[in-house]
Structure formats: structure tokens, C-alpha cells
Design an enzyme around this catalytic site. Structure first.
Site, PDB file in Angstrom:
ATOM      1  N   CYS A 144      -0.802   5.882  -5.942  1.00 22.39           N
ATOM      2  CA  CYS A 144      -1.650   6.896  -5.320  1.00 22.39           C
ATOM      3  C   CYS A 144      -0.867   8.047  -4.713  1.00 22.39           C
ATOM      4  CB  CYS A 144      -2.500   6.249  -4.214  1.00 22.39           C
ATOM      5  SG  CYS A 144      -1.522   5.449  -2.926  1.00 22.39           S
ATOM      6  N   GLU A 191      -8.558   1.362  -8.228  1.00 23.24           N
ATOM      7  CA  GLU A 191      -8.503   1.560  -6.775  1.00 23.24           C
ATOM      8  C   GLU A 191      -7.475   2.623  -6.446  1.00 23.24           C
ATOM      9  OE1 GLU A 191      -6.446   0.868  -2.881  1.00 23.24           O
ATOM     10  OE2 GLU A 191      -5.666   0.518  -4.923  1.00 23.24           O
ATOM     11  N   ARG A 235      -9.146   1.487   7.190  1.00 26.55           N
ATOM     12  CA  ARG A 235      -8.452   1.706   5.914  1.00 26.55           C
ATOM     13  C   ARG A 235      -9.494   2.066   4.873  1.00 26.55           C
ATOM     14  NH1 ARG A 235      -3.363  -0.216   4.575  1.00 26.55           N
ATOM     15  NH2 ARG A 235      -2.788  -0.105   2.377  1.00 26.55           N
ATOM     16  N   ARG A 237     -10.475   3.390   1.123  1.00 31.06           N
ATOM     17  CA  ARG A 237      -9.991   3.489  -0.250  1.00 31.06           C
ATOM     18  C   ARG A 237     -11.184   3.722  -1.175  1.00 31.06           C
ATOM     19  NH1 ARG A 237      -6.022   4.028   2.172  1.00 31.06           N
ATOM     20  NH2 ARG A 237      -3.988   3.018   1.908  1.00 31.06           N
TER      21      ARG A 237
END
Length: 429
Positions: A144, A191, A235, A237
Site C-alpha cells: 500500500c 485489502e 485502523r 482499511r
């Protein structure tokens, strides 16, 4: 007299004990006992599994044995890290048939915690499409850095390209697309960081969407999920799910608690009161005190305080994150090994704060239940911090896998694309 819960009735009808069900389904015994007693509602995946047992003519033991041996569906694990995506799908009957992870330290942790009847491949760009076995589901947490806020800022400062212009990482999505085009799996789960959605004013994500939907022909849905619902960590995502055949899948049916009702850090911290088994090198002594090496030195603590004061005076929000048992932490990052500044645990009055131990990081990321010591950490603290900071939150993946699982048990005829290169040429120009 305590009333019998619906979960208990269903489990009893299926003819399986609490402990056997916990082992087979991949949930902790404490979690299943809470469902049994009606303290908390059971996960839909658990209910579906019991329903399946009741519908089949074979005994529950035979069903579970067959699923353990062959799996309900097969998947490949790309950019596998330490196996977070895999741990989310195996409880629902998934069987891993191929793994790719380039980092040797992550490979070591992956092998220590996952049984593999295949070699763990290294650089996926060096693997021939023909050497990747056929599979039902493709899992990929593709790198990412080219899309993250921090990664973009760093590359801008160095006058380096990012996104799809980054030759070393940004183009790894194209390798994923090539595998999808060649093998035509039933489904995929991708993801990435939430900033993928807004990177380059949305143009990066539009290329990804167009590739998956318009060129590869998959039905796609996506959602940004905050793990704060399931672990004591903020968090966020993005999860992208695609199915080859049209169906009713939608993230609208995702079953996770509200972020305001999520657990607190006290559930994952070492209690340091003798109630937890000693876990060297992280804890020591008769009561399991956290090792002194995790307490910040006077020099580092003074630096972090000075750094925070400097930025506060300038009107910036930069600084350390000081937390206790009743708090939720910031996002654990791969740089945590440097100074631990984003998550510092308060200690007794007059004592400097400390970093989380790698064991606490494993719990914070959901690789094991709070209080557990099941996840093997065979690497140095530095490598462990990097690995957990780069990982996915396992309970979030389980929730997504639970939503996907009902659509993975049918077997429509695959659509074969003969000219993979042509598909990618149209998609990427």
C-alpha cells in the site's frame, strides 16, 4: 434458572460439544461459551456452520473431518505477510493452495504459524501464471505504500513517482489483475489503506475499479472498515470484494459492532498481576511483569515530549499517543519499532511509558485472543513490530469472510479468458 440460548439449542441439535465446535470453527472456547450462555449473540458464520451440519445426512464429526481435509473452497494468499488474510478464511472451510511473500522474516513467521503443503513463493512478479494452481478465491493485501498518505508524502519529498507510476510497488496491482484474468477465480478479496480510494483525486481507484469490473467482468463492492469495532485500535482499511458470477453479495450485510462499543486496551495488555502465564522474553518474574526493555529511556522520552511540544506550539497535531487500559490506540504502523511513539502505555507514577510488547501487538491485531499466547513470534522485536504493523486485523477479515462464505459454496461454470495479455492491454493501456 438460566434459559437455554438459541445457539445452545442449535449446537445440541447438531450433536457437537462446545469444545469440539470451537476447535472446528476456529473461535476461542471463551467466545463460544459466551454464545452458549446467551451473554453475547453468536457470529452468523457460526450459526451457518451449525445449520449446515443439521442439513447434511452425515454426522457432524464426519462433516468437520471432511471439511478439514479438503476445505469447502481453495484460495491463494498473495503478499501474504504473516498470514492475516489466511487466518480469516480458514475457519469457513478455506484451504490455501499457494502462498507468495517476498520478505524472508515474514516467511519465517508465516511458516511457524501455518501448515503449508506447498513452498512459500517469493517475489510474485517472478512466478509464472502457469505455476499458480487453480483456485476459488484470490486473497491479496497488495503493498500500500504507493497509495498511503505517508508513502505519497515521502515520495513527493524525494521527487519520486507514486501510484501506478511507481515501478517497484505501484504496479503490483497489475500482477494481481493478471492472475485474475488468467485463472478466473470465483471471487477475490483485496485489502489496502483507506487512502487508496482518494489517491490522485480518485483516479487511481477508478483505474482499479474499471479494471476489475469493466475489463475483467467481476461484480465488485468495497467498504472502508474501522477495526475499532473489534480490536482496541483505530485502523481503517479498504476491502474490495469481487465475484465472477452475479449474486446478492453486498457489504451492506456486514455484521460488526458499532465502533463506539469496541473493546479497550485493557483486554490486550499484559495484566502484570500473576494471572497470566509468564511469556519470556516479553514478561518475567513471579507476576509476569513486562520486561524493562520496553520502557522508554529517559533520553527518548525527553525527545518525544520535546518534539510534541515543538509541533503543538506550531499548531500541528504531531506527537506521541499516550494510552491506558480504558483507551483505544492509534493505528499500529510498521515504523513502531523506531520509537513506539504512536502507542505508548502509561506506567506507574514517575516511570516512563513503555512500548507494547510484540505479544500485545499480536492481540491488538487479532492474531490471538486477549490473554492468549498461541501465535508464534520467531523473529526479533524489530521484525515483529514491522510485521504486525503491516498486517491486517484478523477479526475484520473473518467478518468479511463470513459475509462471502455463503456465495463460495456454489459452483457455476468458469468463464475462461484465452487472451490474458489482450485483457490487460485494454485495461491498462
Amino acid at each position: 434458572m438460566r434459559s437455554v440460548s438459541e445457539f445452545s439449542r442449535l449446537r445440541t441439535s447438531a450433536g457437537i460439544s462446545i469444545d469440539d465446535f470451537a476447535d472446528a470453527a476456529g473461535f476461542s472456547r471463551s467466545t463460544v461459551y459466551r454464545w452458549e450462555r446467551g451473554i453475547t449473540p453468536p457470529r452468523r458464520a457460526a450459526v451457518r456452520m451449525l445449520d449446515d451440519m443439521l442439513r447434511r445426512s452425515r454426522s457432524p464429526a464426519a462433516v468437520l473431518a471432511a471439511e478439514e481435509e479438503t476445505g469447502t473452497f481453495t484460495f491463494i494468499d498473495l503478499f501474504a505477510g504473516i498470514g492475516g488474510l489466511r487466518r480469516g478464511f480458514e475457519p469457513f472451510g478455506g484451504r490455501c493452495v499457494f502462498t507468495s511473500e517476498w520478505d524472508k522474516h515474514s516467511q519465517l513467521t508465516y511458516r511457524a504459524n501455518n501448515e503449508c503443503d506447498h513452498e512459500v513463493a517469493g517475489d510474485i512478479t517472478k512466478v509464472s501464471l502457469a505455476d499458480i494452481p487453480a483456485h476459488d478465491v484470490l486473497l491479496a493485501g497488495f503493498p500500500c505504500q504507493p497509495f498511503s498518505i505517508a508513502g505519497v508524502s515521502k515520495k513527493n519529498a524525494l521527487n519520486r513517482p507514486h501510484g501506478f507510476l511507481d515501478e517497484t510497488q505501484g504496479t503490483l496491482f497489475f500482477n494481481v489483475a493478471q492472475i485474475i484474468a488468467h485463472h478466473r477465480p470465483k471471487a477475490f478479496l483485496l485489502e489496502n489503506v483507506r487512502n487508496l480510494l482518494s489517491h490522485d483525486k480518485g483516479r487511481t481507484f477508478e483505474v482499479i475499479r474499471r479494471t476489475l469490473v469493466d475489463e475483467l467482468g467481476y461484480q465488485v463492492d468495497w467498504k472502508i472498515i474501522n477495526a475499532k469495532s473489534l480490536v482496541p485500535q483505530h485502523r481503517e482499511r479498504i476491502f474490495i470484494v469481487g465475484f465472477r458470477e452475479p449474486n446478492a453479495f453486498s457489504f451492506a450485510g456486514l455484521d460488526i459492532p458499532d465502533v463506539l462499543s469496541g473493546p479497550k486496551l485493557g483486554t490486550i495488555l499484559h495484566p502484570e498481576d500473576g494471572s497470566e502465564e509468564i511469556d519470556p522474553p516479553f514478561t518475567r518474574g513471579n507476576i509476569g511483569s513486562v520486561s524493562e526493555k520496553y520502557t522508554l529511556t529517559d533520553k527518548l522520552w525527553a525527545y518525544l515530549q520535546g518534539y510534541a511540544d515543538k509541533h503543538k506550539a506550531a499548531g500541528n497535531g504531531f506527537g506521541f499517543g499516550l494510552v491506558g487500559p480504558t483507551d483505544t490506540s492509534r493505528t499500529l504502523s510498521a515504523r513502531y519499532y523506531k520509537d513506539g511513539s504512536e502507542i505508548l502505555v502509561r506506567q506507574a507514577e514517575g516511570k516512563n511509558p513503555r512500548r507494547l510488547t510484540p505479544r500485545e501487538c499480536a492481540r491488538l491485531m487479532g492474531f490471538e485472543e486477549p490473554g492468549g499466547q498461541e501465535f508464534k513470534i520467531p523473529v526479533s522485536d524489530t521484525q515483529a513490530y514491522r510485521q504486525f504493523g503491516n498486517a491486517v486485523v484478523v477479526p475484520v477479515v473473518k467478518a468479511v469472510a463470513s459475509l462471502m462464505a455463503p456465495y463460495l459454496r456454489t459452483e457455476p461454470a468458469p468463464v475462461v479468458v484465452e487472451d490474458t495479455d489482450r485483457v490487460l492491454e485494454v485495461a491498462f493501456g
